[in-house]
Design a protein around this motif. Structure first.
Motif, mmCIF file in Angstrom:
data_model
loop_
_atom_site.group_PDB
_atom_site.id
_atom_site.type_symbol
_atom_site.label_atom_id
_atom_site.label_comp_id
_atom_site.label_asym_id
_atom_site.label_seq_id
_atom_site.Cartn_x
_atom_site.Cartn_y
_atom_site.Cartn_z
ATOM 1 N N ALA A 20 0.842 -1.207 0.000
ATOM 2 C CA ALA A 20 0.000 0.000 0.000
ATOM 3 C C ALA A 20 0.874 1.253 0.000
ATOM 4 N N LEU A 21 1.928 1.253 0.799
ATOM 5 C CA LEU A 21 2.814 2.428 0.869
ATOM 6 C C LEU A 21 3.502 2.645 -0.477
ATOM 7 N N GLU A 22 3.969 1.558 -1.100
ATOM 8 C CA GLU A 22 4.657 1.692 -2.392
ATOM 9 C C GLU A 22 3.699 2.201 -3.465
ATOM 10 N N THR A 23 2.464 1.743 -3.411
ATOM 11 C CA THR A 23 1.462 2.213 -4.382
ATOM 12 C C THR A 23 1.280 3.722 -4.265
ATOM 13 N N LEU A 24 1.428 4.242 -3.042
ATOM 14 C CA LEU A 24 1.277 5.682 -2.832
ATOM 15 C C LEU A 24 2.577 6.445 -3.100
ATOM 16 N N GLY A 25 3.615 5.719 -3.518
ATOM 17 C CA GLY A 25 4.851 6.386 -3.902
ATOM 18 C C GLY A 25 5.914 6.449 -2.818
ATOM 19 N N PHE A 26 5.667 5.810 -1.693
ATOM 20 C CA PHE A 26 6.688 5.802 -0.635
ATOM 21 C C PHE A 26 7.684 4.673 -0.868
ATOM 22 N N ASP A 27 8.908 4.885 -0.417
ATOM 23 C CA ASP A 27 9.829 3.761 -0.287
ATOM 24 C C ASP A 27 9.462 3.057 1.007
ATOM 25 N N ALA A 28 9.290 1.750 0.931
ATOM 26 C CA ALA A 28 8.927 1.013 2.143
ATOM 27 C C ALA A 28 9.630 -0.327 2.113
ATOM 28 N N GLU A 29 9.995 -0.817 3.274
ATOM 29 C CA GLU A 29 10.613 -2.140 3.308
ATOM 30 C C GLU A 29 10.295 -2.859 4.606
ATOM 31 N N LEU A 30 10.336 -4.180 4.518
ATOM 32 C CA LEU A 30 10.120 -4.998 5.704
ATOM 33 C C LEU A 30 11.374 -4.963 6.559
#
Lengths: 226, 83
Positions: A20-30
């Motif tokens: 969801a975060l990546e879809t909104l354009g954020f860099d996100a990682e586990l």
């Protein structure tokens, strides 16, 4: 620059949240809890799930794991932290936010869509909504009843730290619209500072149009403003 | 050092709803029992070595406050017995 979504044993909304975060354009990682926070972390999600099997109390074990010292330190320095569902339980157990989420009034696990009223639209997590706006989010929890001493609840309300309340479709805060018996229908609150927040409903599950709605995007966009 | 067993009882504070206890009470009533009220509590038994009863109590109190009980929800009591 990345939003770290912390994985505990038993987390199960971690990948959805990254997606969801990546879809909104954020860099996100586990970020696996034993590995600590990535060096370039600029925001933290405590995701939903059933960390440590909800042993003792939901969130109790994860709240006392070593990575939470790092989370607390980062939060103290102003880094945005969002706890969702099990992450909200962890946040309260770790005293990042006040009160506790405990067994639903029904004594059952509840998985349904609920209406929420935006109570304070001046936090990073609610700035994309209007105050009084009604949004629809899913809940999926057995221990989501917000419990807090009455004088502490008075203080939270005086300080405008309630993000959302459960409401009916017209925005009325009624007992019938309260899915779990939470005090004053509280669904989400902020910590001492509003860059720290927890909520039982799942914004990441209503962030992709193809999956039934986008009402939750505003909450996740808080990582861009905090 | 002596061996002690501490018994920690963690209860919901008065006024905090206990849905599991209410469900259990209703089940007992369905079975035909008459009862006034039913409360539930968690009990932990902890074996530990300590110099004396006071130091055993002190350590178990810290364990309780840091993990076993949540101060928003619970009251607790602790008894310590030498083995």
């Amino acid at each position: 620059m990345t939003v770290a979504v912390i994985q505990f044993g038993g987390s199960n909304c971690d990948r959805d949240t990254v997606q969801a975060l990546e879809t909104l354009g954020f860099d996100a990682e586990l970020a696996w809890h034993e590995d600590g926070l990535p060096a370039d972390t600029t925001g933290i999600v405590l995701p939903g799930g059933f960390s440590y099997g909800d042993y003792l109390r939901a969130g109790a074990m994860a709240a006392r794991s070593p990575i939470m010292d790092e989370v607390r330190e980062a939060a103290d320095e102003g880094m945005p932290v969002l706890g969702i569902c099990n992450g909200a339980q962890i946040g309260c157990e770790a005293s990042l936010t006040p009160g506790a989420f405990t067994i639903n009034r029904s004594a059952r696990f509840q998985c349904e869509h609920v209406s929420l009223r935006v109570e304070n639209a001046e936090t990073p997590w609610t700035a994309h909504y209007e105050e009084g706006e009604i949004v629809e989010f899913p809940i999926a929890h057995g221990e989501g009843r917000f419990e807090i001493e009455d004088d502490h609840l008075d203080r939270l309300e005086d300080e405008d730290r309630i993000l959302f309340r459960y409401c009916d479709e017209n925005g009325e805060i009624t007992d019938e619209a309260n899915p779990n018996g939470s005090k004053h229908n509280v669904a989400g609150v902020t910590g001492e500072s509003d860059h720290i927040a927890v909520m039982m409903p799942h914004p990441e599950r209503v962030s992709l149009a193809d999956l039934g709605g986008t009402d939750g995007q505003g909450v996740l966009r808080g990582f861009g403003d905090a | 050092m002596s061996e002690f067993t501490a018994t920690v009882t963690v209860r919901l504070k008065q006024g905090v709803l206990d849905p599991e206890a209410e469900t259990t009470q209703r089940a007992l009533e369905r079975l035909g029992f008459e009862l006034g009220d039913l409360r539930s509590a968690d009990q932990f038994e902890i074996d530990l070595d300590a110099a004396d009863e006071d130091s055993a109590t002190e350590r178990v109190t810290e364990m309780t406050e840091r993990l076993l009980a949540n101060p928003t929800l619970h009251d607790y009591d602790i008894t310590v017995e030498e083995q």
